[in-house]
Design a protein around this motif. Sequence first.
Motif, PDB file in Angstrom:
ATOM      1  N   ASN A  22       0.841  -1.194   0.000  1.00  0.00           N
ATOM      2  CA  ASN A  22       0.000   0.000   0.000  1.00  0.00           C
ATOM      3  C   ASN A  22       0.880   1.249   0.000  1.00  0.00           C
ATOM      4  O   ASN A  22       0.838   2.073   0.929  1.00  0.00           O
ATOM      5  CB  ASN A  22      -0.929  -0.009   1.221  1.00  0.00           C
ATOM      6  CG  ASN A  22      -2.022   1.042   1.122  1.00  0.00           C
ATOM      7  OD1 ASN A  22      -2.242   1.629   0.070  1.00  0.00           O
ATOM      8  ND2 ASN A  22      -2.702   1.287   2.231  1.00  0.00           N
ATOM      9  N   PRO A  23       1.724   1.403  -1.044  1.00  0.00           N
ATOM     10  CA  PRO A  23       2.692   2.503  -1.054  1.00  0.00           C
ATOM     11  C   PRO A  23       2.042   3.885  -1.019  1.00  0.00           C
ATOM     12  O   PRO A  23       2.645   4.837  -0.519  1.00  0.00           O
ATOM     13  CB  PRO A  23       3.482   2.283  -2.344  1.00  0.00           C
ATOM     14  CG  PRO A  23       2.621   1.411  -3.205  1.00  0.00           C
ATOM     15  CD  PRO A  23       1.851   0.550  -2.259  1.00  0.00           C
ATOM     16  N   ARG A  24       0.812   4.010  -1.532  1.00  0.00           N
ATOM     17  CA  ARG A  24       0.148   5.319  -1.514  1.00  0.00           C
ATOM     18  C   ARG A  24      -0.136   5.794  -0.089  1.00  0.00           C
ATOM     19  O   ARG A  24      -0.222   6.990   0.167  1.00  0.00           O
ATOM     20  CB  ARG A  24      -1.148   5.264  -2.320  1.00  0.00           C
ATOM     21  CG  ARG A  24      -0.923   5.289  -3.825  1.00  0.00           C
ATOM     22  CD  ARG A  24      -2.207   5.169  -4.591  1.00  0.00           C
ATOM     23  NE  ARG A  24      -2.853   3.882  -4.382  1.00  0.00           N
ATOM     24  CZ  ARG A  24      -4.000   3.515  -4.948  1.00  0.00           C
ATOM     25  NH1 ARG A  24      -4.633   4.347  -5.743  1.00  0.00           N
ATOM     26  NH2 ARG A  24      -4.514   2.329  -4.713  1.00  0.00           N
ATOM     27  N   ARG A  25      -0.286   4.830   0.819  1.00  0.00           N
ATOM     28  CA  ARG A  25      -0.474   5.159   2.242  1.00  0.00           C
ATOM     29  C   ARG A  25       0.803   4.866   3.026  1.00  0.00           C
ATOM     30  O   ARG A  25       0.762   4.665   4.227  1.00  0.00           O
ATOM     31  CB  ARG A  25      -1.642   4.353   2.828  1.00  0.00           C
ATOM     32  CG  ARG A  25      -2.992   4.642   2.208  1.00  0.00           C
ATOM     33  CD  ARG A  25      -3.506   6.021   2.521  1.00  0.00           C
ATOM     34  NE  ARG A  25      -3.650   6.249   3.955  1.00  0.00           N
ATOM     35  CZ  ARG A  25      -3.659   7.439   4.531  1.00  0.00           C
ATOM     36  NH1 ARG A  25      -3.515   8.526   3.792  1.00  0.00           N
ATOM     37  NH2 ARG A  25      -3.789   7.560   5.828  1.00  0.00           N
ATOM     38  N   ARG A  26       1.934   4.828   2.327  1.00  0.00           N
ATOM     39  CA  ARG A  26       3.250   4.608   2.940  1.00  0.00           C
ATOM     40  C   ARG A  26       3.292   3.305   3.747  1.00  0.00           C
ATOM     41  O   ARG A  26       3.967   3.178   4.754  1.00  0.00           O
ATOM     42  CB  ARG A  26       3.626   5.815   3.820  1.00  0.00           C
ATOM     43  CG  ARG A  26       3.782   7.093   3.017  1.00  0.00           C
ATOM     44  CD  ARG A  26       3.675   8.341   3.866  1.00  0.00           C
ATOM     45  NE  ARG A  26       4.756   8.458   4.848  1.00  0.00           N
ATOM     46  CZ  ARG A  26       5.906   9.061   4.615  1.00  0.00           C
ATOM     47  NH1 ARG A  26       6.143   9.599   3.428  1.00  0.00           N
ATOM     48  NH2 ARG A  26       6.796   9.153   5.563  1.00  0.00           N
ATOM     49  N   ASN A  27       2.518   2.324   3.243  1.00  0.00           N
ATOM     50  CA  ASN A  27       2.458   0.997   3.873  1.00  0.00           C
ATOM     51  C   ASN A  27       2.140   1.071   5.362  1.00  0.00           C
ATOM     52  O   ASN A  27       2.684   0.318   6.183  1.00  0.00           O
ATOM     53  CB  ASN A  27       3.754   0.222   3.628  1.00  0.00           C
ATOM     54  CG  ASN A  27       3.956  -0.093   2.164  1.00  0.00           C
ATOM     55  OD1 ASN A  27       3.041  -0.545   1.479  1.00  0.00           O
ATOM     56  ND2 ASN A  27       5.144   0.174   1.649  1.00  0.00           N
ATOM     57  N   GLY A  59       7.389   0.471  -2.845  1.00  0.00           N
ATOM     58  CA  GLY A  59       7.508   1.916  -2.715  1.00  0.00           C
ATOM     59  C   GLY A  59       8.711   2.360  -1.900  1.00  0.00           C
ATOM     60  O   GLY A  59       9.462   1.546  -1.373  1.00  0.00           O
TER      61      GLY A  59
END
Length: 259
Positions: A22-27, A59
């Motif tokens: 979930n790179p968009r939420r910085r994992n 990410g």
Amino acid sequence: PPAEPLTERRQAGGVRTIVLNNPRRRNALSLPMLQSLRRDLLHDVKSRELRVIVIAAEGPVFCSGHDLKELSSEDDMKHRSQVFELCAEVMTLIQKLPVPVIAKVNGLATAAGCQLVASCDIAVASEKSQFATPGVNIGLFCSTPAVALGRSLPRKVALEMLFTGEPLSAHEALMHGLVSKVVPEDKLEEETMKISQKICESSKSILALGKATFYRQITQDLDTAYKMTTKVMVDNLTLRDGQEGIEAFIQKRKPVWSH
């Protein structure tokens, strides 16, 4: 389109890789992310084919810790408790699993993300990785990350991280024992697989016994630890792979493990 899974699990040659996805939420370790990670850690964990688990991430951020939006004043106390309780369960689960768990870190690991790295048995990091517990800067002291951090780092190093929120570089993390190895980014996969494959050469049952014993003895006083591990060494010799390993050594051949 359907949402991407929060974690991806793949396995080959005895090595299971779990990717925080979930790179968009910085994992961030949201409740759904923690649930997904727990599922992947526990999946068919007693299988002979599973020999080592690697936790990696998509990410530039390995893991930013808890999702702060999830902990805002709009969420009730029960939900917050559920997040922290599940996080503690996952962190302790890693050390209770019968196989070694390796963190493969390429980027920033902060707060509960740093806790995740500290909770793994082995951690391999790229040179660009950094580690921090910056909760103090936003009024949420990293008390649960401090449990893992305080057991991995010298006390004064851990407390400086916790009191200031300032990051450790990869090489500082190596110097103080938070990670096992630091390598160039383009060598990270190769080095992680090298360690994983070496682990796969050993007996799963012997490694499971050894890992469980290590974490039991480390909290004991010296006399109790030696008393307990002396018994474990004797018990180890009664295992089929314990006998096979010694016989193979004497006969100058490679052992054939039953696991």
